[in-house]
Design a protein around this motif. Structure first.
Motif, PDB file in Angstrom:
ATOM      1  N   ARG A 233       3.285  -9.931 -15.316  1.00  0.00           N
ATOM      2  CA  ARG A 233       4.067  -9.082 -16.209  1.00  0.00           C
ATOM      3  C   ARG A 233       3.342  -7.742 -16.233  1.00  0.00           C
ATOM      4  N   PHE A 234       4.101  -6.662 -16.172  1.00  0.00           N
ATOM      5  CA  PHE A 234       3.501  -5.331 -16.045  1.00  0.00           C
ATOM      6  C   PHE A 234       3.669  -4.540 -17.342  1.00  0.00           C
ATOM      7  N   TRP A 235       2.627  -3.722 -17.596  1.00  0.00           N
ATOM      8  CA  TRP A 235       2.560  -2.985 -18.847  1.00  0.00           C
ATOM      9  C   TRP A 235       2.016  -1.586 -18.599  1.00  0.00           C
ATOM     10  N   ASN A 236       2.324  -0.684 -19.537  1.00  0.00           N
ATOM     11  CA  ASN A 236       1.605   0.589 -19.630  1.00  0.00           C
ATOM     12  C   ASN A 236       1.344   0.840 -21.115  1.00  0.00           C
ATOM     13  N   ALA A 237       0.889   2.016 -21.451  1.00  0.00           N
ATOM     14  CA  ALA A 237       0.521   2.299 -22.838  1.00  0.00           C
ATOM     15  C   ALA A 237       1.705   2.171 -23.792  1.00  0.00           C
ATOM     16  N   ALA A 238       2.915   2.345 -23.279  1.00  0.00           N
ATOM     17  CA  ALA A 238       4.108   2.292 -24.136  1.00  0.00           C
ATOM     18  C   ALA A 238       4.644   0.883 -24.312  1.00  0.00           C
ATOM     19  N   GLY A 239       4.209  -0.073 -23.472  1.00  0.00           N
ATOM     20  CA  GLY A 239       4.722  -1.433 -23.586  1.00  0.00           C
ATOM     21  C   GLY A 239       5.088  -2.024 -22.232  1.00  0.00           C
ATOM     22  N   PRO A 240       5.955  -3.035 -22.214  1.00  0.00           N
ATOM     23  CA  PRO A 240       6.331  -3.688 -20.962  1.00  0.00           C
ATOM     24  C   PRO A 240       7.039  -2.721 -20.009  1.00  0.00           C
ATOM     25  N   VAL A 241       6.798  -2.929 -18.723  1.00  0.00           N
ATOM     26  CA  VAL A 241       7.405  -2.098 -17.672  1.00  0.00           C
ATOM     27  C   VAL A 241       8.201  -3.010 -16.744  1.00  0.00           C
ATOM     28  N   ASP A 242       9.466  -2.648 -16.510  1.00  0.00           N
ATOM     29  CA  ASP A 242      10.324  -3.439 -15.620  1.00  0.00           C
ATOM     30  C   ASP A 242      10.179  -2.894 -14.200  1.00  0.00           C
TER      31      ASP A 242
ATOM     32  N   LEU B 252       0.826  -1.213   0.000  1.00  0.00           N
ATOM     33  CA  LEU B 252       0.000   0.000   0.000  1.00  0.00           C
ATOM     34  C   LEU B 252       0.856   1.258   0.000  1.00  0.00           C
ATOM     35  N   THR B 253       2.074   1.171   0.549  1.00  0.00           N
ATOM     36  CA  THR B 253       2.949   2.344   0.637  1.00  0.00           C
ATOM     37  C   THR B 253       3.761   2.570  -0.641  1.00  0.00           C
ATOM     38  N   ARG B 254       3.636   1.646  -1.583  1.00  0.00           N
ATOM     39  CA  ARG B 254       4.427   1.744  -2.810  1.00  0.00           C
ATOM     40  C   ARG B 254       3.818   2.784  -3.746  1.00  0.00           C
ATOM     41  N   ASN B 255       4.662   3.634  -4.288  1.00  0.00           N
ATOM     42  CA  ASN B 255       4.212   4.663  -5.229  1.00  0.00           C
ATOM     43  C   ASN B 255       4.301   4.083  -6.649  1.00  0.00           C
ATOM     44  N   VAL B 256       3.171   3.507  -7.100  1.00  0.00           N
ATOM     45  CA  VAL B 256       3.132   2.848  -8.406  1.00  0.00           C
ATOM     46  C   VAL B 256       2.328   3.709  -9.370  1.00  0.00           C
ATOM     47  N   PRO B 257       2.838   3.942 -10.572  1.00  0.00           N
ATOM     48  CA  PRO B 257       2.069   4.741 -11.550  1.00  0.00           C
ATOM     49  C   PRO B 257       0.681   4.138 -11.774  1.00  0.00           C
ATOM     50  N   ARG B 258      -0.319   4.983 -11.887  1.00  0.00           N
ATOM     51  CA  ARG B 258      -1.701   4.521 -12.020  1.00  0.00           C
ATOM     52  C   ARG B 258      -1.973   3.813 -13.333  1.00  0.00           C
ATOM     53  N   ASN B 259      -1.181   4.096 -14.338  1.00  0.00           N
ATOM     54  CA  ASN B 259      -1.465   3.497 -15.644  1.00  0.00           C
ATOM     55  C   ASN B 259      -0.841   2.114 -15.811  1.00  0.00           C
ATOM     56  N   ILE B 260      -0.312   1.551 -14.727  1.00  0.00           N
ATOM     57  CA  ILE B 260       0.267   0.209 -14.793  1.00  0.00           C
ATOM     58  C   ILE B 260      -0.851  -0.836 -14.810  1.00  0.00           C
ATOM     59  N   ILE B 261      -0.758  -1.775 -15.716  1.00  0.00           N
ATOM     60  CA  ILE B 261      -1.681  -2.908 -15.745  1.00  0.00           C
ATOM     61  C   ILE B 261      -0.856  -4.201 -15.649  1.00  0.00           C
ATOM     62  N   ALA B 262      -1.501  -5.277 -15.284  1.00  0.00           N
ATOM     63  CA  ALA B 262      -0.783  -6.542 -15.110  1.00  0.00           C
ATOM     64  C   ALA B 262      -1.444  -7.642 -15.934  1.00  0.00           C
ATOM     65  N   SER B 263      -0.624  -8.421 -16.616  1.00  0.00           N
ATOM     66  CA  SER B 263      -1.057  -9.706 -17.154  1.00  0.00           C
ATOM     67  C   SER B 263      -0.305 -10.763 -16.343  1.00  0.00           C
ATOM     68  N   TYR B 264      -0.737 -11.998 -16.411  1.00  0.00           N
ATOM     69  CA  TYR B 264      -0.073 -12.990 -15.559  1.00  0.00           C
ATOM     70  C   TYR B 264      -0.216 -14.378 -16.166  1.00  0.00           C
ATOM     71  N   SER B 265       0.684 -15.238 -15.741  1.00  0.00           N
ATOM     72  CA  SER B 265       0.609 -16.665 -16.065  1.00  0.00           C
ATOM     73  C   SER B 265       0.347 -17.421 -14.774  1.00  0.00           C
ATOM     74  N   LEU B 266      -0.473 -18.461 -14.858  1.00  0.00           N
ATOM     75  CA  LEU B 266      -0.685 -19.317 -13.694  1.00  0.00           C
ATOM     76  C   LEU B 266       0.358 -20.421 -13.700  1.00  0.00           C
ATOM     77  N   CYS B 267       1.009 -20.611 -12.558  1.00  0.00           N
ATOM     78  CA  CYS B 267       2.052 -21.611 -12.423  1.00  0.00           C
ATOM     79  C   CYS B 267       1.752 -22.499 -11.225  1.00  0.00           C
ATOM     80  N   LEU B 268       2.051 -23.777 -11.369  1.00  0.00           N
ATOM     81  CA  LEU B 268       1.882 -24.724 -10.273  1.00  0.00           C
ATOM     82  C   LEU B 268       3.141 -24.684  -9.419  1.00  0.00           C
ATOM     83  N   GLU B 269       2.984 -24.302  -8.163  1.00  0.00           N
ATOM     84  CA  GLU B 269       4.111 -24.095  -7.256  1.00  0.00           C
ATOM     85  C   GLU B 269       3.784 -24.719  -5.911  1.00  0.00           C
ATOM     86  N   ALA B 270       4.511 -25.808  -5.560  1.00  0.00           N
ATOM     87  CA  ALA B 270       4.348 -26.466  -4.255  1.00  0.00           C
ATOM     88  C   ALA B 270       2.893 -26.809  -3.968  1.00  0.00           C
TER      89      ALA B 270
END
Length: 247
Positions: free
Chosen positions: A197-206, A171-189
């Motif tokens: 994976r994070f994206w904005n209008a310009a493309g992937p975000v690291d 909650l304390t993290r200052n994250v740009p509002r235009n960030i969106i997330a896609s994701y893969s489901l992985c089987l873990e333990a």
């Protein structure tokens, strides 16, 4: 002796009386044969077919035999259905080996130069079973979900609703509002993890997330759990699989 129902006894008695009344027409040996035939028809009823709920649940390897091999397409070594059957029968083929096998889980690893593995996790929820197929190849992962109905048929199982981008950050993290997330489901333990994976209008975000998002099976469905990436002690996986062989 076989037990006979009340209705069966009544039918036998009536038939015996009928046979006795035929004494003038038939000899004693013929009457005895007819009486035995009647009793066999009354006493030996057909066995009832086994109900679906009475059948023993299928093990992870047996379930994998019934599923498509498409999960292997997410690894460097796709295989055919015939190759999968051979792998599960003898434990190895040219490019795969069964590394672990129990009633509720199965792990198959690629033996070539490129790393890869396929995992199977059976989640029991009487009278049905939910199966997770997971694949890993380096940093990439994928998952398929299937459900075995009480009658034995296998159908795709709906994945749990995905997380929003904000759930990956404190909650304390200052994250740009235009960030969106896609994701893969992985089987873990034994749990499903949403790997983002994070994206904005310009493309992937690291950007490094603060949290990891998991889906844990509670015996009936998947429940979302969010944990700090540095501390996963609060998460609990499903009970350890039985050591019984599932093949």
């Amino acid at each position: 002796m076989l037990a006979m129902s009340g209705n069966g006894k009544g039918a036998a008695v009536m038939f015996l009386r009928s046979v006795s009344s035929l004494a003038p027409a038939f000899g004693r040996p013929v009457r005895m044969v007819l009486a035995l035939l009647a009793l066999s028809g009354v006493c030996f009823s057909p066995l009832a077919p086994a109900r679906a709920e009475d059948r023993a649940p299928m093990g992870a390897a047996a379930l994998m035999r019934l599923l498509p091999t498409s999960i292997f397409d997410n690894t460097p070594e796709p295989i055919s259905q015939d190759d999968l059957d051979l792998l599960l029968t003898r434990g190895y083929i040219d490019n795969w080996v069964v590394a672990e096998s129990s009633r509720n889980s199965l792990r198959m690893t690629a033996t070539g130069d490129s790393p890869g593995e396929v995992l199977v996790q059976a989640l029991r929820a009487s009278p049905r079973t939910v199966i997770i197929l997971g694949a890993r190849s380096g940093d990439a992962c994928a998952a398929e979900l299937w459900e075995q109905k009480p009658g034995g048929g296998l159908v795709p199982y709906a994945a749990p609703p995905g997380p929003s981008a904000s759930e990956f950050f404190a909650l304390t993290r200052n994250v740009p509002r235009n960030i969106i997330a896609s994701y893969s489901l992985c089987l873990e333990a034994g749990m499903l993890e949403a790997v983002p994976r994070f994206w904005n209008a310009a493309g992937p975000v690291d950007i490094t997330p603060d949290n990891r998002v998991f889906y844990i099976w509670n015996g009936q469905n998947f429940v979302q759990r969010v944990a700090p990436a540095a501390d996963l002690g609060a998460l609990s996986a499903p009970p350890a699989p039985s050591s019984e062989s599932g093949q």
